[in-house]
Write a protein that holds these residues in place. Structure first.
Motif, short mmCIF file in Angstrom:
data_model
loop_
_atom_site.label_atom_id
_atom_site.label_comp_id
_atom_site.label_asym_id
_atom_site.label_seq_id
_atom_site.Cartn_x
_atom_site.Cartn_y
_atom_site.Cartn_z
N ARG A 148 0.83 -1.21 0.00
CA ARG A 148 0.00 0.00 0.00
C ARG A 148 0.86 1.26 0.00
O ARG A 148 0.66 2.15 -0.82
CB ARG A 148 -0.92 0.02 1.23
N THR A 154 -4.01 -0.63 -4.43
CA THR A 154 -5.28 -0.37 -3.77
C THR A 154 -5.53 -1.45 -2.73
O THR A 154 -4.87 -2.49 -2.72
CB THR A 154 -6.44 -0.38 -4.77
N VAL A 155 -6.52 -1.21 -1.89
CA VAL A 155 -6.92 -2.21 -0.89
C VAL A 155 -7.35 -3.49 -1.61
O VAL A 155 -6.97 -4.60 -1.20
CB VAL A 155 -8.06 -1.66 0.00
N GLU A 156 -8.09 -3.33 -2.69
CA GLU A 156 -8.58 -4.50 -3.44
C GLU A 156 -7.43 -5.29 -4.07
O GLU A 156 -7.42 -6.52 -4.02
CB GLU A 156 -9.58 -4.06 -4.51
N GLU A 157 -6.47 -4.59 -4.67
CA GLU A 157 -5.31 -5.27 -5.28
C GLU A 157 -4.50 -5.99 -4.21
O GLU A 157 -4.03 -7.11 -4.42
CB GLU A 157 -4.43 -4.27 -6.02
N THR A 158 -4.32 -5.34 -3.07
CA THR A 158 -3.56 -5.95 -1.98
C THR A 158 -4.27 -7.20 -1.48
O THR A 158 -3.62 -8.24 -1.26
CB THR A 158 -3.39 -4.93 -0.83
N ALA A 159 -5.58 -7.14 -1.34
CA ALA A 159 -6.36 -8.30 -0.90
C ALA A 159 -6.22 -9.44 -1.90
O ALA A 159 -6.06 -10.61 -1.50
CB ALA A 159 -7.83 -7.92 -0.72
N GLU A 160 -6.26 -9.11 -3.18
CA GLU A 160 -6.12 -10.13 -4.22
C GLU A 160 -4.77 -10.84 -4.15
O GLU A 160 -4.68 -12.06 -4.19
CB GLU A 160 -6.30 -9.49 -5.60
N SER A 165 -9.54 -11.05 2.58
CA SER A 165 -10.65 -10.14 2.30
C SER A 165 -10.20 -8.69 2.33
O SER A 165 -9.19 -8.34 2.95
CB SER A 165 -11.78 -10.36 3.31
N VAL A 166 -10.99 -7.85 1.68
CA VAL A 166 -10.75 -6.41 1.69
C VAL A 166 -10.80 -5.90 3.13
O VAL A 166 -9.99 -5.06 3.53
CB VAL A 166 -11.78 -5.69 0.79
N ASN A 167 -11.75 -6.40 3.92
CA ASN A 167 -11.86 -5.96 5.32
C ASN A 167 -10.61 -6.32 6.12
O ASN A 167 -10.18 -5.56 6.98
CB ASN A 167 -13.10 -6.55 5.98
N LYS A 170 -7.98 -3.78 5.21
CA LYS A 170 -8.28 -2.48 5.85
C LYS A 170 -7.92 -2.51 7.33
O LYS A 170 -7.31 -1.57 7.85
CB LYS A 170 -9.75 -2.13 5.68
#
Length: 190
Positions: A148, A154-160, A165-167, A170
């Motif tokens: 990050r 992004t949060v979504e790319e990092t989660a992937e 999960s995105v949560n 975060k």
């Protein structure tokens, strides 16, 4: 030029098979994003410096391609690229600091391309030390900060990339930032 994720993933797979043309095409497609990540590394630098991310991108790409890594997809590649750029900057900062010691002489390969203030050298090294301490306590949080903060993912790319999960990203991002803030506030510059 907006390359498809599928094309990038295909080229990454071809790169693993040591196809030279894949490396060339991949660099062409990924260069704008790698440059954005490199510029993200310099985001806090004062405005009076002329910074070129070109040397950082080139050095990082050479290390990535030469390392024979395996990348799951585009997001994973950029996460790894961000980590490599961080290591290049840390190596550069340590080499510059070592070169300032009396009697030491060490060649700094990126000297002509990167202009970083003395304060920034220490900051890069301090952040690296703090991230290493964080990694020993929670490797995922350390990776999230790297992706990050340094990579601009992004949060979504990092989660992937991490398969969480995105949560979770975060929550870990929030906890890691708070921990690092406390660590860096107390960090003595070496």
């Amino acid at each position: 030029m907006n390359p498809s994720t599928g094309e990038i993933t295909r080229l990454l797979a071809e790169l693993e098979d040591r196809k030279e043309e894949a490396a060339s095409r991949l660099f062409e497609l990924l260069y704008p994003e790698l440059r954005r990540i490199a510029q993200h590394h310099f985001a806090n630098e004062s405005a009076d410096h002329t910074l070129q991310a070109t040397a950082l991108v080139n050095e990082a790409y050479l290390r990535l391609v030469g390392g024979g890594g395996h990348w799951q997809n585009r997001a994973h590649f950029f996460a790894v690229a961000s980590g490599v750029m961080r290591r290049v900057l840390v190596d550069y900062a340590r080499a510059k600091r070592a070169a300032k010691r009396p009697g030491s002489r060490q060649k700094v390969a990126l000297d002509e391309e990167l202009v970083i203030s003395e304060e920034r050298f220490e900051s890069i090294i301090d952040i690296d030390r703090a991230l290493s301490r964080l990694a020993s306590m929670d490797a995922r949080q350390s990776r999230i900060v790297e992706m990050r903060h340094f990579g601009g993912l992004t949060v979504e790319e990092t989660a992937e990339v991490l398969g969480v999960s995105v949560n979770t990203v975060k929550r870990d991002w929030s906890v890691a930032r708070a921990w690092l803030y406390g660590e860096l506030a107390d960090e003595p510059s070496a």
